[in-house]
Write a protein that holds these residues in place. Sequence first.
Motif, PDB file in Angstrom:
ATOM      1  N   GLY A   1      12.426  22.171  59.524  1.00 60.27           N
ATOM      2  CA  GLY A   1      11.886  22.885  60.675  1.00 60.27           C
ATOM      3  C   GLY A   1      10.733  23.808  60.331  1.00 60.27           C
ATOM      4  O   GLY A   1      10.608  24.896  60.914  1.00 60.27           O
ATOM      5  N   LEU A   2       9.870  23.389  59.404  1.00 54.20           N
ATOM      6  CA  LEU A   2       8.744  24.214  58.969  1.00 54.20           C
ATOM      7  C   LEU A   2       7.444  23.684  59.548  1.00 54.20           C
ATOM      8  O   LEU A   2       7.253  22.472  59.662  1.00 54.20           O
ATOM      9  CB  LEU A   2       8.651  24.203  57.433  1.00 54.20           C
ATOM     10  CG  LEU A   2       9.883  24.727  56.676  1.00 54.20           C
ATOM     11  CD1 LEU A   2       9.704  24.501  55.183  1.00 54.20           C
ATOM     12  CD2 LEU A   2      10.116  26.203  56.981  1.00 54.20           C
TER      13      LEU A   2
ATOM     14  N   GLU B   1       4.075  23.991  43.086  1.00 48.59           N
ATOM     15  CA  GLU B   1       3.170  23.281  42.164  1.00 48.59           C
ATOM     16  C   GLU B   1       2.569  24.251  41.161  1.00 48.59           C
ATOM     17  O   GLU B   1       2.474  23.939  39.966  1.00 48.59           O
ATOM     18  CB  GLU B   1       2.076  22.580  42.957  1.00 48.59           C
ATOM     19  CG  GLU B   1       2.525  21.310  43.654  1.00 48.59           C
ATOM     20  CD  GLU B   1       1.386  20.621  44.388  1.00 48.59           C
ATOM     21  OE1 GLU B   1       1.207  19.403  44.170  1.00 48.59           O
ATOM     22  OE2 GLU B   1       0.667  21.287  45.158  1.00 48.59           O
ATOM     23  N   ASP B   2       2.157  25.413  41.636  1.00 47.25           N
ATOM     24  CA  ASP B   2       1.562  26.406  40.732  1.00 47.25           C
ATOM     25  C   ASP B   2       2.558  26.851  39.666  1.00 47.25           C
ATOM     26  O   ASP B   2       2.161  27.187  38.539  1.00 47.25           O
ATOM     27  CB  ASP B   2       1.070  27.624  41.523  1.00 47.25           C
ATOM     28  CG  ASP B   2      -0.145  27.316  42.396  1.00 47.25           C
ATOM     29  OD1 ASP B   2      -0.787  26.268  42.156  1.00 47.25           O
ATOM     30  OD2 ASP B   2      -0.440  28.112  43.300  1.00 47.25           O
ATOM     31  N   GLU B   3       3.838  26.851  40.001  1.00 45.41           N
ATOM     32  CA  GLU B   3       4.871  27.207  39.021  1.00 45.41           C
ATOM     33  C   GLU B   3       5.198  26.051  38.078  1.00 45.41           C
ATOM     34  O   GLU B   3       5.973  26.225  37.131  1.00 45.41           O
ATOM     35  CB  GLU B   3       6.158  27.631  39.733  1.00 45.41           C
ATOM     36  CG  GLU B   3       6.119  28.963  40.429  1.00 45.41           C
ATOM     37  CD  GLU B   3       7.516  29.381  40.870  1.00 45.41           C
ATOM     38  OE1 GLU B   3       8.318  29.786  40.005  1.00 45.41           O
ATOM     39  OE2 GLU B   3       7.808  29.274  42.071  1.00 45.41           O
ATOM     40  N   GLY B   4       4.652  24.878  38.355  1.00 43.33           N
ATOM     41  CA  GLY B   4       4.946  23.721  37.534  1.00 43.33           C
ATOM     42  C   GLY B   4       6.312  23.106  37.801  1.00 43.33           C
ATOM     43  O   GLY B   4       6.853  22.403  36.939  1.00 43.33           O
ATOM     44  N   LEU B   5       6.846  23.348  39.009  1.00 43.88           N
ATOM     45  CA  LEU B   5       8.185  22.863  39.326  1.00 43.88           C
ATOM     46  C   LEU B   5       8.183  21.531  40.073  1.00 43.88           C
ATOM     47  O   LEU B   5       9.177  20.810  40.047  1.00 43.88           O
ATOM     48  CB  LEU B   5       8.940  23.905  40.154  1.00 43.88           C
ATOM     49  CG  LEU B   5       9.113  25.281  39.490  1.00 43.88           C
ATOM     50  CD1 LEU B   5       9.888  26.211  40.415  1.00 43.88           C
ATOM     51  CD2 LEU B   5       9.816  25.154  38.145  1.00 43.88           C
ATOM     52  N   ILE B   6       7.082  21.215  40.756  1.00 41.08           N
ATOM     53  CA  ILE B   6       6.993  19.950  41.480  1.00 41.08           C
ATOM     54  C   ILE B   6       5.609  19.335  41.280  1.00 41.08           C
ATOM     55  O   ILE B   6       4.654  20.021  40.875  1.00 41.08           O
ATOM     56  CB  ILE B   6       7.252  20.113  42.998  1.00 41.08           C
ATOM     57  CG1 ILE B   6       6.124  20.922  43.643  1.00 41.08           C
ATOM     58  CG2 ILE B   6       8.608  20.725  43.258  1.00 41.08           C
ATOM     59  CD1 ILE B   6       6.151  20.874  45.170  1.00 41.08           C
TER      60      ILE B   6
ATOM     61  N   ARG C   1       2.043  25.969  51.981  1.00 31.55           N
ATOM     62  CA  ARG C   1       2.091  27.148  51.105  1.00 31.55           C
ATOM     63  C   ARG C   1       3.280  27.072  50.155  1.00 31.55           C
ATOM     64  O   ARG C   1       3.152  27.390  48.964  1.00 31.55           O
ATOM     65  CB  ARG C   1       2.154  28.432  51.935  1.00 31.55           C
ATOM     66  CG  ARG C   1       0.852  28.765  52.654  1.00 31.55           C
ATOM     67  CD  ARG C   1       0.812  30.208  53.121  1.00 31.55           C
ATOM     68  NE  ARG C   1       1.794  30.479  54.158  1.00 31.55           N
ATOM     69  CZ  ARG C   1       1.599  30.261  55.445  1.00 31.55           C
ATOM     70  NH1 ARG C   1       0.450  29.714  55.864  1.00 31.55           N
ATOM     71  NH2 ARG C   1       2.535  30.552  56.333  1.00 31.55           N
ATOM     72  N   TYR C   2       4.428  26.647  50.678  1.00 32.08           N
ATOM     73  CA  TYR C   2       5.604  26.532  49.818  1.00 32.08           C
ATOM     74  C   TYR C   2       5.382  25.500  48.715  1.00 32.08           C
ATOM     75  O   TYR C   2       5.685  25.737  47.537  1.00 32.08           O
ATOM     76  CB  TYR C   2       6.820  26.120  50.655  1.00 32.08           C
ATOM     77  CG  TYR C   2       7.430  27.225  51.489  1.00 32.08           C
ATOM     78  CD1 TYR C   2       7.019  28.546  51.362  1.00 32.08           C
ATOM     79  CD2 TYR C   2       8.435  26.936  52.413  1.00 32.08           C
ATOM     80  CE1 TYR C   2       7.587  29.555  52.133  1.00 32.08           C
ATOM     81  CE2 TYR C   2       9.012  27.939  53.185  1.00 32.08           C
ATOM     82  CZ  TYR C   2       8.576  29.237  53.047  1.00 32.08           C
ATOM     83  OH  TYR C   2       9.149  30.225  53.815  1.00 32.08           O
TER      84      TYR C   2
END
Length: 291
Positions: free
Chosen positions: A58-59, A72-77, A66-67
């Motif tokens: 529901g976003l 991505e910036d954290e290198g998680l996905i 942004r999420y």
Amino acid sequence: MFNDPISRIRRFSRTVIAEVGALDASFLNRGRPLGVARVLNAIGHGMNDVADLRSTLGLDSGLMSRYLRGLEDEGLIETKPGPEDARRRLAHLTKAGLAEFQAYEILSDERAETILSRLRGNEDLLAEMDRISLSLAREKTRISIADPNSAAAEHCLAQYFDELDERFNQSFDRENSRAPDADQLVPPNGAFLLAQSDDLPVGCVMLKTLEPGIGEVKRLWVDPRTRGMGLAKRLMKELEDRACDIGLTRLRLDTNSALPEAIDLYRKDGWYEIDRYNDDPNPDLFFEKTL
């Protein structure tokens, strides 16, 4: 004013929000708010299509972007175009993302265990939690073709037989109930339809071909906690659509007088009584419907 319906819903909402930490800046002390953690969790559970993610959670598209960009910036996905349709975007966990997903899973289980420790012996309250969850998520309950030998299918059928044993006062004859073989429940011979709510199996129905142009409905069951939500009718409608897809023009079914809710559903949905068409010892009523 303290017990009017609106006040009760708002009080319940405030309690749940506080209990699950929905407003925490660092959900489960992992450095991210709940919304971001929920996106990571959904991807970890195999929801990779970004459009499906956005719809399910529901976003709006801006917040979802942004999420995803933050993860991505954290290198998680990693997000990439779909292999068959470049317009689709698919998100997958990196090695670091998988480790973070697993950490959230452990912490979430621990929080649930803490809540359970305060509810020991209160199965009625847990049952009410289930009923509320299923009721609020009724529009998100999905129906799909499933493997009749899958764990989810076996769960539904076990619940189905247990309920019949209770309703029939232990007189339901499973041995001679004419259960379809698995190969009769896959296209083009038939289908096994499964209803799921947040991966919880909550209903099923079977379709098999009796003879050219004529099919049979078997094992319609919905979780008692979903009764009154229209799920049985949805399953039957989907089954009729599947029947038309494989060239069936008439459907038959059998049932028992001990199941008045099912009989009422069939009659309201255009089924009419016919003579007995099989030698199954359990049913005493037989219906047919022209598609």
